[in-house]
Design a protein around this motif. Sequence first.
Motif, mmCIF file in Angstrom:
data_model
loop_
_atom_site.group_PDB
_atom_site.id
_atom_site.type_symbol
_atom_site.label_atom_id
_atom_site.label_comp_id
_atom_site.label_asym_id
_atom_site.label_seq_id
_atom_site.Cartn_x
_atom_site.Cartn_y
_atom_site.Cartn_z
ATOM 1 N N SER A 124 51.615 54.777 -14.772
ATOM 2 C CA SER A 124 50.775 55.755 -15.456
ATOM 3 C C SER A 124 51.542 57.049 -15.677
ATOM 4 N N ASN A 125 52.650 57.245 -14.956
ATOM 5 C CA ASN A 125 53.475 58.424 -15.253
ATOM 6 C C ASN A 125 54.035 58.370 -16.670
ATOM 7 N N TYR A 165 47.933 66.666 -8.430
ATOM 8 C CA TYR A 165 49.110 65.803 -8.574
ATOM 9 C C TYR A 165 50.252 66.576 -9.242
ATOM 10 N N ASP A 211 42.892 61.541 -14.571
ATOM 11 C CA ASP A 211 43.801 60.619 -13.892
ATOM 12 C C ASP A 211 43.010 59.922 -12.783
ATOM 13 N N ALA A 233 44.108 57.268 -10.838
ATOM 14 C CA ALA A 233 45.021 56.353 -10.142
ATOM 15 C C ALA A 233 44.330 55.690 -8.956
ATOM 16 N N TYR A 234 43.321 56.378 -8.398
ATOM 17 C CA TYR A 234 42.581 55.849 -7.239
ATOM 18 C C TYR A 234 41.137 55.533 -7.614
ATOM 19 N N THR A 258 46.314 52.811 -12.882
ATOM 20 C CA THR A 258 47.631 52.253 -12.564
ATOM 21 C C THR A 258 47.489 50.948 -11.785
ATOM 22 N N SER A 311 49.774 50.448 -9.576
ATOM 23 C CA SER A 311 50.615 50.767 -8.417
ATOM 24 C C SER A 311 49.853 50.808 -7.103
ATOM 25 N N LYS A 312 48.576 51.177 -7.120
ATOM 26 C CA LYS A 312 47.870 51.430 -5.873
ATOM 27 C C LYS A 312 46.919 50.272 -5.546
ATOM 28 N N ARG A 367 55.716 48.746 -11.863
ATOM 29 C CA ARG A 367 55.679 49.913 -12.753
ATOM 30 C C ARG A 367 54.835 49.626 -13.994
HETATM 31 C C1 LIG Z 1 50.342 57.370 -7.681
HETATM 32 C C2 LIG Z 1 49.772 58.183 -8.788
HETATM 33 C C3 LIG Z 1 50.014 57.851 -10.099
HETATM 34 C C4 LIG Z 1 50.770 56.597 -10.323
HETATM 35 O O1 LIG Z 1 51.795 56.574 -11.034
HETATM 36 P P1 LIG Z 1 52.461 55.208 -11.494
HETATM 37 O O2 LIG Z 1 53.479 55.775 -12.409
HETATM 38 O O3 LIG Z 1 51.427 54.403 -12.199
HETATM 39 O O4 LIG Z 1 53.005 54.529 -10.299
HETATM 40 C C5 LIG Z 1 49.414 58.557 -11.109
HETATM 41 N N1 LIG Z 1 48.600 59.583 -10.822
HETATM 42 C C6 LIG Z 1 48.318 59.925 -9.564
HETATM 43 C C7 LIG Z 1 47.367 61.027 -9.287
HETATM 44 C C8 LIG Z 1 48.911 59.245 -8.513
HETATM 45 O O5 LIG Z 1 48.664 59.616 -7.262
#
Ligand SMILES: *Cc1c(COP(=O)(O)O)cnc(C)c1O
Length: 359
Positions: free
Chosen positions: A91-92, A116, A190, A192-193, A216, A218-219, A227
Amino acid sequence: MSAPAGTPPVSPRADVALMEGYHSPQLDVAVRLNTNESPVAPPAAFVAALQAEVAKVEWHRYPDRRAWQLRTRIGELHGVGPEQVFAANGSNEVLQTVCLTYGGAGRTAAVFEPTYALHGHISRLTGTTVVTGDRTDDFALDAAEVDRVSADARPDITFLCSPNNPTGLVEEPDLVRHVVATAPGLVVVDEAYGQFAPWSALELLGDDVPLVVTRTFSKTWSMAAARLGYLVGPAWLVAELEKVVLPYHLDALKQAAGRLALDYRPEMEARVASLVEERGRLVAALTDLDVDVWPSGANFVLFRPRQRAGNDVWQALVDSSVLIRNCASWPGLEGCLRVTLGTPAEDDRFLEALQEALS
Ligand SMILES: *Cc1c(COP(=O)(O)O)cnc(C)c1O
């Protein structure tokens, strides 16, 4: 004339020269609870399915540039079509593409600290001016402060984060609704969680609403190594992002990995549920120690040692082979530390090491 010894022969952009990079130390420790990943691997059946998929990749051909199947599957998850989904390398990269498209030179992004760090960092890297609003003492977003920043700076992008990293706070639906209704530009929430939270800003999306929600793998999907991240938003906005992102940015194997992962949604939800349970246990244990603890709607917990400097406690934990996130010097977070929920065994090791560090 040559430069003095040790001076590089070319200089980066002046603003980049002044920047610090993004620092999250990758130390070799027994217990890693610093980057909010899932403590457990994805289901074995997923790994087997992906292995079979490797053999099917046409490695000599570029991948599907639009990642249409992947976006279709992600869209199904949220009840929208593929044209409302933009996927990228984490998501970055989604956030970077949003900033390149709606920010940039002469444009402004608003962030509300503490939040963040990459929202501000990626904005600056893309030449976007960053304006900062404050949160209340208990880290809540404040409508009056958001209004002030909106009126003063007229931001082209307003970043929200819910649950907020690193505080864990879930934003109030009414407040997010207010920001979406009144912000002068695009609102990015955002999430992400998001799977840990009781509500999602996805319900506020609309074709005439300048709002995107980022997620994402990722979590919650246990796939930080892959990624992969995405946003859901209006189709017209996704079309603009696709002009900006590099061609073929999502490789074929990653597209397959994302698609296949979505076959294991019940397993993902079970992992989220067990982490929520573990969160209750960890927060209760922390409450018994000499630390301030903040309520969390995510898979991490923010706390602050009362008697010892956060830095010292962080180092003592590292010395016990437990790595957590040191937020002690971040603006608005003096002395604070953030611990990611691990397995119960990992969390026990963390609690033991913390108890020792505090005594
Ligand atoms: C971990 C996190 C991301 C994740 O980034 P990725 O690039 O998808 O791994 C994005 N936003 C927040 C707030 C996060 O904590």
